[in-house]
Design a protein around this motif. Structure first.
Motif, PDB file in Angstrom:
ATOM      1  N   ILE A 181       0.837  -1.202   0.000  1.00  0.00           N
ATOM      2  CA  ILE A 181       0.000   0.000   0.000  1.00  0.00           C
ATOM      3  C   ILE A 181       0.873   1.255   0.000  1.00  0.00           C
ATOM      4  O   ILE A 181       0.580   2.231  -0.701  1.00  0.00           O
ATOM      5  CB  ILE A 181      -0.967  -0.016   1.204  1.00  0.00           C
ATOM      6  CG1 ILE A 181      -2.023  -1.102   0.996  1.00  0.00           C
ATOM      7  CG2 ILE A 181      -1.625   1.349   1.401  1.00  0.00           C
ATOM      8  CD1 ILE A 181      -3.001  -1.255   2.148  1.00  0.00           C
ATOM      9  N   LYS A 182       1.937   1.226   0.767  1.00  0.00           N
ATOM     10  CA  LYS A 182       2.871   2.361   0.791  1.00  0.00           C
ATOM     11  C   LYS A 182       3.463   2.595  -0.595  1.00  0.00           C
ATOM     12  O   LYS A 182       3.617   3.742  -1.037  1.00  0.00           O
ATOM     13  CB  LYS A 182       3.976   2.080   1.818  1.00  0.00           C
ATOM     14  CG  LYS A 182       4.986   3.221   1.955  1.00  0.00           C
ATOM     15  CD  LYS A 182       5.938   2.968   3.120  1.00  0.00           C
ATOM     16  CE  LYS A 182       6.894   1.827   2.817  1.00  0.00           C
ATOM     17  NZ  LYS A 182       7.961   1.702   3.841  1.00  0.00           N
ATOM     18  N   PHE A 183       3.753   1.504  -1.287  1.00  0.00           N
ATOM     19  CA  PHE A 183       4.277   1.606  -2.654  1.00  0.00           C
ATOM     20  C   PHE A 183       3.240   2.238  -3.584  1.00  0.00           C
ATOM     21  O   PHE A 183       3.580   3.070  -4.440  1.00  0.00           O
ATOM     22  CB  PHE A 183       4.655   0.204  -3.147  1.00  0.00           C
ATOM     23  CG  PHE A 183       5.202   0.160  -4.550  1.00  0.00           C
ATOM     24  CD1 PHE A 183       6.505   0.562  -4.822  1.00  0.00           C
ATOM     25  CD2 PHE A 183       4.410  -0.279  -5.601  1.00  0.00           C
ATOM     26  CE1 PHE A 183       7.003   0.528  -6.117  1.00  0.00           C
ATOM     27  CE2 PHE A 183       4.896  -0.319  -6.891  1.00  0.00           C
ATOM     28  CZ  PHE A 183       6.203   0.082  -7.155  1.00  0.00           C
ATOM     29  N   LEU A 184       1.981   1.880  -3.407  1.00  0.00           N
ATOM     30  CA  LEU A 184       0.913   2.444  -4.229  1.00  0.00           C
ATOM     31  C   LEU A 184       0.722   3.939  -3.980  1.00  0.00           C
ATOM     32  O   LEU A 184       0.178   4.653  -4.818  1.00  0.00           O
ATOM     33  CB  LEU A 184      -0.406   1.710  -3.956  1.00  0.00           C
ATOM     34  CG  LEU A 184      -0.450   0.230  -4.334  1.00  0.00           C
ATOM     35  CD1 LEU A 184      -1.768  -0.395  -3.869  1.00  0.00           C
ATOM     36  CD2 LEU A 184      -0.282   0.035  -5.833  1.00  0.00           C
ATOM     37  N   LEU A 185       1.188   4.417  -2.826  1.00  0.00           N
ATOM     38  CA  LEU A 185       1.083   5.832  -2.477  1.00  0.00           C
ATOM     39  C   LEU A 185       2.312   6.639  -2.881  1.00  0.00           C
ATOM     40  O   LEU A 185       2.349   7.856  -2.689  1.00  0.00           O
ATOM     41  CB  LEU A 185       0.861   5.992  -0.964  1.00  0.00           C
ATOM     42  CG  LEU A 185      -0.500   5.519  -0.428  1.00  0.00           C
ATOM     43  CD1 LEU A 185      -0.462   5.442   1.092  1.00  0.00           C
ATOM     44  CD2 LEU A 185      -1.614   6.444  -0.890  1.00  0.00           C
ATOM     45  N   SER A 186       3.316   5.963  -3.448  1.00  0.00           N
ATOM     46  CA  SER A 186       4.537   6.661  -3.858  1.00  0.00           C
ATOM     47  C   SER A 186       4.238   7.605  -5.010  1.00  0.00           C
ATOM     48  O   SER A 186       3.275   7.421  -5.766  1.00  0.00           O
ATOM     49  CB  SER A 186       5.606   5.650  -4.277  1.00  0.00           C
ATOM     50  OG  SER A 186       5.204   4.948  -5.447  1.00  0.00           O
ATOM     51  N   SER A 187       5.057   8.620  -5.165  1.00  0.00           N
ATOM     52  CA  SER A 187       4.805   9.639  -6.191  1.00  0.00           C
ATOM     53  C   SER A 187       4.799   9.030  -7.592  1.00  0.00           C
ATOM     54  O   SER A 187       3.992   9.424  -8.443  1.00  0.00           O
ATOM     55  CB  SER A 187       5.862  10.747  -6.104  1.00  0.00           C
ATOM     56  OG  SER A 187       7.169  10.201  -6.219  1.00  0.00           O
ATOM     57  N   ASP A 188       5.660   8.042  -7.836  1.00  0.00           N
ATOM     58  CA  ASP A 188       5.709   7.418  -9.167  1.00  0.00           C
ATOM     59  C   ASP A 188       4.415   6.690  -9.496  1.00  0.00           C
ATOM     60  O   ASP A 188       3.857   6.851 -10.588  1.00  0.00           O
ATOM     61  CB  ASP A 188       6.886   6.434  -9.251  1.00  0.00           C
ATOM     62  CG  ASP A 188       8.214   7.148  -9.355  1.00  0.00           C
ATOM     63  OD1 ASP A 188       8.217   8.370  -9.624  1.00  0.00           O
ATOM     64  OD2 ASP A 188       9.251   6.495  -9.163  1.00  0.00           O
ATOM     65  N   MET A 189       3.924   5.879  -8.557  1.00  0.00           N
ATOM     66  CA  MET A 189       2.698   5.132  -8.819  1.00  0.00           C
ATOM     67  C   MET A 189       1.483   6.057  -8.839  1.00  0.00           C
ATOM     68  O   MET A 189       0.561   5.876  -9.632  1.00  0.00           O
ATOM     69  CB  MET A 189       2.502   4.031  -7.777  1.00  0.00           C
ATOM     70  CG  MET A 189       3.464   2.846  -7.914  1.00  0.00           C
ATOM     71  SD  MET A 189       3.542   2.154  -9.597  1.00  0.00           S
ATOM     72  CE  MET A 189       1.822   1.832  -9.969  1.00  0.00           C
ATOM     73  N   GLN A 190       1.481   7.039  -7.969  1.00  0.00           N
ATOM     74  CA  GLN A 190       0.344   7.964  -7.908  1.00  0.00           C
ATOM     75  C   GLN A 190       0.242   8.840  -9.154  1.00  0.00           C
ATOM     76  O   GLN A 190      -0.834   9.299  -9.515  1.00  0.00           O
ATOM     77  CB  GLN A 190       0.467   8.849  -6.659  1.00  0.00           C
ATOM     78  CG  GLN A 190       0.210   8.095  -5.363  1.00  0.00           C
ATOM     79  CD  GLN A 190      -1.252   8.092  -4.991  1.00  0.00           C
ATOM     80  OE1 GLN A 190      -1.834   9.112  -4.659  1.00  0.00           O
ATOM     81  NE2 GLN A 190      -1.867   6.919  -5.036  1.00  0.00           N
ATOM     82  N   ALA A 191       1.363   9.059  -9.824  1.00  0.00           N
ATOM     83  CA  ALA A 191       1.357   9.873 -11.041  1.00  0.00           C
ATOM     84  C   ALA A 191       1.001   9.056 -12.278  1.00  0.00           C
ATOM     85  O   ALA A 191       0.908   9.606 -13.373  1.00  0.00           O
ATOM     86  CB  ALA A 191       2.733  10.529 -11.235  1.00  0.00           C
ATOM     87  N   SER A 192       0.768   7.763 -12.116  1.00  0.00           N
ATOM     88  CA  SER A 192       0.446   6.897 -13.246  1.00  0.00           C
ATOM     89  C   SER A 192      -0.820   7.367 -13.955  1.00  0.00           C
ATOM     90  O   SER A 192      -1.824   7.681 -13.302  1.00  0.00           O
ATOM     91  CB  SER A 192       0.248   5.457 -12.763  1.00  0.00           C
ATOM     92  OG  SER A 192      -0.357   4.670 -13.770  1.00  0.00           O
ATOM     93  N   PRO A 193      -0.823   7.400 -15.282  1.00  0.00           N
ATOM     94  CA  PRO A 193      -2.036   7.779 -16.017  1.00  0.00           C
ATOM     95  C   PRO A 193      -3.157   6.758 -15.861  1.00  0.00           C
ATOM     96  O   PRO A 193      -4.304   7.041 -16.182  1.00  0.00           O
ATOM     97  CB  PRO A 193      -1.551   7.857 -17.471  1.00  0.00           C
ATOM     98  CG  PRO A 193      -0.334   6.996 -17.529  1.00  0.00           C
ATOM     99  CD  PRO A 193       0.317   7.131 -16.183  1.00  0.00           C
ATOM    100  N   ASN A 194      -2.816   5.566 -15.371  1.00  0.00           N
ATOM    101  CA  ASN A 194      -3.827   4.524 -15.186  1.00  0.00           C
ATOM    102  C   ASN A 194      -4.567   4.624 -13.855  1.00  0.00           C
ATOM    103  O   ASN A 194      -5.524   3.884 -13.625  1.00  0.00           O
ATOM    104  CB  ASN A 194      -3.176   3.140 -15.290  1.00  0.00           C
ATOM    105  CG  ASN A 194      -2.676   2.844 -16.689  1.00  0.00           C
ATOM    106  OD1 ASN A 194      -3.348   3.155 -17.669  1.00  0.00           O
ATOM    107  ND2 ASN A 194      -1.497   2.265 -16.803  1.00  0.00           N
ATOM    108  N   LEU A 195      -4.104   5.518 -12.968  1.00  0.00           N
ATOM    109  CA  LEU A 195      -4.810   5.721 -11.703  1.00  0.00           C
ATOM    110  C   LEU A 195      -5.877   6.784 -11.909  1.00  0.00           C
ATOM    111  O   LEU A 195      -5.580   7.954 -12.124  1.00  0.00           O
ATOM    112  CB  LEU A 195      -3.843   6.167 -10.595  1.00  0.00           C
ATOM    113  CG  LEU A 195      -4.506   6.480  -9.247  1.00  0.00           C
ATOM    114  CD1 LEU A 195      -5.110   5.219  -8.636  1.00  0.00           C
ATOM    115  CD2 LEU A 195      -3.517   7.121  -8.283  1.00  0.00           C
TER     116      LEU A 195
END
Length: 462
Positions: free
Chosen positions: A338-352
């Protein structure tokens, strides 16, 4: 990303199903077991999506000792070019998924991480089925809580604990035609909260000028809003309050607005191509930075009227939210994911889909959208989760100054978002099902409120 684009309750459920239909078989019937010496974290979702699949791949690359197993309730059908189909899920699908996962978790089984969008969060928290993530944060020196929106976190709490982590959210607002309101000489302050009863008075004035109030609002959707606004009084702490004057008056107010013609069901009065028509307002929350700009200059965002009119701040809804099973044997690994999903890289994903919880990712997405706008590429067709979003007509885009101001306005709204709109979907479905017989005149408010009270009481005691 799948939206339900139907009038009535399905339009309201588009926000609710936004993630379940494209995020997460059995729905998580068992916890993960060791796989080749690795610890396995099982994630229960309705249907997989590209954001989650990409996150799993990247996480496992950087965490070789952990395997993430995604269990989906209903697999999306393959689409052209290896994508996922845009087939909408039915209410029956969602209800079965919720019932299945709830039964498993209450019995001490279930997945380690659970997509919580449609789950009965109150019941899960009351039965201590979820981990308080504040406890996990306190033990994790590597986690930067300041990178997230503090106001969203606070509004997402149950009591003093955070049992469900939002990964993204949407702002619960309405679109208003400012030119129409000006032409009709009906002023509405977009910075002030208002009630449905205040809206009724405005609708009367609009009707005198030949206009409608809302262009896409059904009685059941309005009931949904009324219940959410008074959820703590109607369902708080497992004690239903539907057999009350509060709820009966809600139903009567709604029926009166339709009987008097202050509200009309359907989409006939609103033009989706120009943003203008007979209707002054349209239910349309903001689901992404890009979507916020795909609206002409004569349109603006207004607060959604509430059943009380007393709430301040900006209401929001979870787009993507996760909880950790309190019975999980891999809580630390689940938190790491979950922490990884909150990282800036994952949060900036166009798929989110939705606005990210990570403040830096929100800025990045708005900068990207503004650059597209300046380059004239914002209205191009773009692939999304295997489908293709339709190109936006030029007359649906604002002018440059309006675009910049709108971005600043929405950023401000995000920092002020402090009213979490949530409820138990099963309770809402019971209420809306019985409410129809009141709207049709078949049963009285007293009969319907009694039926809802009894059915909800049985459900909450299960």
């Amino acid at each position: 990303m799948i939206h339900l684009k139907k009038v009535g309750v399905f339009a309201t459920l588009s926000a609710v199903l936004l993630v379940s239909a494209c995020s997460g078989n059995s729905g998580g019937d068992s916890k993960g077991e060791a796989k080749s010496g690795k610890k396995t974290v099982v994630v229960s979702v309705m249907t997989k999506d590209r954001f989650l699949e990409s996150a799993v791949q990247k996480f496992e690359e950087s965490h070789p000792d952990v395997h993430i197993e995604v269990k989906e309730y209903k697999a999306a059908k393959p689409a052209a070019e290896g994508g996922m189909s845009m087939e909408a899920l039915s209410l029956a699908d969602v209800e079965k998924y919720v019932q299945s996962v709830t039964t498993q978790v209450i019995s001490g089984k279930g997945a380690d991480i659970i997509l919580m969008n449609e789950m009965p969060q109150d019941k899960f928290v009351a039965k201590k089925l979820l981990v308080n993530m504040y406890d996990l944060m306190a033990k994790d020196n590597s986690f930067d809580r300041n990178a997230l929106y503090a106001n969203i976190l606070k509004a997402s709490q149950d009591g003093d604990g955070l049992y469900v982590m939002p990964l993204s959210y949407s702002l619960d607002l309405v679109r208003g035609d400012t030119e129409l309101l000006k032409k009709a000489n009906v002023p509405v302050d977009k910075n002030k909260s208002w009630s449905w009863m205040e809206f009724k008075e405005i609708a009367k004035k609009l009707k005198q000028q030949g206009y409608d109030g809302f262009g896409n609002l059904s009685p059941t959707e309005l009931l949904w809003d009324y219940i959410e606004d008074n959820y703590s009084q109607l369902v708080g702490q497992g004690k239903p309050g539907f057999d009350s004057d509060l709820f009966r008056n809600m139903m009567k107010e709604i029926k009166l607005m339709y009987d008097e013609g202050m509200l009309n069901e359907g989409l006939s009065g609103f033009s989706s191509t120009s943003g203008t028509g007979k209707s002054a307002f349209l239910l349309a929350g903001i689901y992404s930075p890009e979507e916020a700009l795909k609206m002409p200059s004569n349109m603006d965002y207004f607060p959604k009227p509430s059943a009380s009119g007393k709430k301040s701040g900006v209401p929001f809804k979870f787009n993507y939210s996760l909880g950790i099973n309190s019975k999980s044997d891999v809580q630390q690994e689940a938190w790491a994911f979950i922490k990884f999903l909150l990282s800036s890289d994952m949060q900036a994903s166009p798929n989110l889909m939705g606005f990210p919880m990570n403040k830096g990712a929100v800025d990045q997405k708005f900068n990207e959208v503004l650059q597209k706008f300046k380059n004239g590429t914002l209205n191009e067709q773009t692939p999304r989760n295997g489908g293709v979003s339709a190109a936006t007509p030029p007359n649906m885009l604002p002018d440059g100054e309006t675009a910049k101001k709108r971005i600043e306005d929405i950023k401000k709204m995000i920092t002020e978002a402090d009213v979490r709109r949530s409820s138990d979907m099963k309770v809402l479905m019971i209420a809306m099902e019985e409410f129809k017989s009141f709207m049709s005149g078949q049963k009285s408010a007293e009969e319907v409120s009694n039926l809802i009270q009894n059915r909800v009481k049985i459900y909450l005691n299960e």
